[in-house]
Write a protein that holds these residues in place. Structure first.
Motif, PDB file in Angstrom:
ATOM      1  N   ARG A  26       0.832  -1.200   0.000  1.00 39.50           N
ATOM      2  CA  ARG A  26       0.000   0.000   0.000  1.00 39.50           C
ATOM      3  C   ARG A  26       0.871   1.256   0.000  1.00 39.50           C
ATOM      4  NH1 ARG A  26      -5.487  -1.144   3.376  1.00 39.50           N
ATOM      5  NH2 ARG A  26      -6.312  -2.525   1.786  1.00 39.50           N
ATOM      6  N   ASP A  73      -3.871  -2.343   7.929  1.00 38.69           N
ATOM      7  CA  ASP A  73      -5.158  -1.841   7.434  1.00 38.69           C
ATOM      8  C   ASP A  73      -5.373  -0.404   7.923  1.00 38.69           C
ATOM      9  OD1 ASP A  73      -7.693  -1.638   6.415  1.00 38.69           O
ATOM     10  OD2 ASP A  73      -8.568  -3.254   7.616  1.00 38.69           O
ATOM     11  N   ASP A  94      -4.796   3.562   5.747  1.00 38.41           N
ATOM     12  CA  ASP A  94      -5.814   4.613   5.566  1.00 38.41           C
ATOM     13  C   ASP A  94      -5.279   5.949   6.074  1.00 38.41           C
ATOM     14  OD1 ASP A  94      -7.661   2.528   4.817  1.00 38.41           O
ATOM     15  OD2 ASP A  94      -9.318   3.751   5.571  1.00 38.41           O
TER      16      ASP A  94
END
Ligand code: NAI
Ligand code: MG
Length: 335
Positions: free
Chosen positions: A96, A228, A232
């Motif tokens: 990510r 996770d 964000d």
């Protein structure tokens, strides 16, 4: 080349067609096979991730996934289809990246990758409620083998992208048997990569520094749940969730999937930002199909469009083009 396309729910149905449009333009021969998953699929068939979808995904070995709406309360027979698909496809790594993009909401100088373990931790979904319904218990599983895999991935990514540092993020002070194992194994693996600096942060402190000074991070190596959450957070510095891509992968298969969810608050309004989905597709092209020159073209087209002031409404509230118009601008640049 085959691609299984799962739009899913909400804005998945708007941003995935945008990424497909880009891929079709660059790979006219691409064999695209649509498949179903998500809440709507569950309501229609009683299954959130039908066997047929898993079969198509495994056969294609490459998936473009939008997002699925998952309720935050127990539903008999339902579990998050993407968490299950990642596990069934054995995509042990979730990459990510957050890089500065030329929009007013992004922070200059940010260039980091959250390397998230993708198969275990609390996300194995082993949860129980007692008979009275007053106590819920979940199992957190961390294994040496999964930690070794993800740690090697993080250090190899550092080497291949010319990065200097891997920060191991954990909560080993409170969870020495699980996060402590993750930390220890990650340090062991780091010994094989002398050229890359290694340090560590407790996850709460990492969250603090990610907000205060995001440019201090390079690669963040962390278990599933923290990855996770922190990804964000990091996405905010890249300009927002609408711009944040991700790729689930192993050596054999890949699932491209934006960081964001199904965004029910804006679904159906044609305002969703397709950039995250398009950049996720570019990651698939780069890491799975091994066509970096084409991935670079996609990344460049997005960067150019944004630097010319083109964007959807999430970037500057109240102004912006529609999902389709932004996609057309990107496709035109790839012309
Ligand atoms: P979300 O990521 O869907 O939305 C958070 C906020 O960001 C919303 O205000 C939304 O409008 C905005 N946003 C997200 N993506 C955007 C885009 N491309 N363009 C413009 N604005 C965008 O997170 P939320 O609201 O917490 O979750 C909604 C649903 O999505 C839940 O049912 C959740 O379970 C699911 N979800 C699914 C994921 C997946 O399937 N991979 C990942 C995360 C959440
Ligand atoms: Mg998430």
């Amino acid at each position: 080349m085959k691609l299984c396309v799962i739009e899913g729910d909400g804005i998945g149905q708007e941003v995935v067609p945008a990424a497909v449009c880009v891929l079709r333009q660059l790979f006219p021969e691409l064999d695209i096979v649509p498949a179903n998953a998500g809440w709507r699929t569950f309501e229609a068939t009683g299954e959130a991730l039908p066997e047929e979808t898993v079969r198509i995904a495994k056969e294609a070995q490459a998936v473009l996934f939008g997002a699925c709406s998952s309720p935050s309360y127990p539903i008999e027979g339902y579990s998050s289809p993407i968490v299950k698909l990642r596990r069934l496809m054995e995509t042990y790594a979730n990459l990510r990246p957050t890089r500065y993009l030329p929009v007013p909401t992004a922070r200059a100088g940010v260039d980091l990758v959250v390397v998230r373990e993708n198969t275990e931790d609390l996300y194995i979904g082993d949860e129980q409620t007692d008979d009275a319904g007053d106590t819920g218990t979940a199992t957190k599983r961390i294994t040496r083998s999964a930690t070794e895999l993800i740690a090697h991935k993080a250090f190899q990514l550092a080497q291949s992208e010319g990065r200097r540092k891997v920060t191991i993020v954990h909560k080993g002070n409170v969870l020495p048997q699980t996060d402590g194992l993750f930390r220890r194994v990650a340090y062991e693996v780091s010994q094989e990569y002398d050229d890359i600096e290694t340090d560590e942060l407790l996850v709460d402190t990492a969250a603090y520094w990610l907000v205060k000074e995001p440019t201090r991070f390079d690669i963040i190596l962390t278990p599933n749940l923290y990855g996770d959450i922190l990804s964000d957070m990091a996405a905010a510095w890249g300009g927002g969730l609408g711009l944040a891509p991700a790729l689930n992968l192993s050596e054999k298969v890949a699932i491209a999937e934006p960081v964001h969810g199904s965004a029910p608050d804006i679904a159906g309004q044609r305002v969703a930002n397709p950039t995250a989905a398009i950049l996720s597709a570019a990651m698939l092209v780069r890491h799975h199909w091994k066509r970096p020159e084409i991935a670079d073209r996609i990344d460049r087209a997005v960067y150019e469009a944004l630097s010319e002031g083109e964007h959807t409404a999430d970037i500057l509230a109240g102004s912006g083009v529609s999902t389709e118009d932004f996609t057309d601008i990107i496709c035109e640049k790839l012309g």
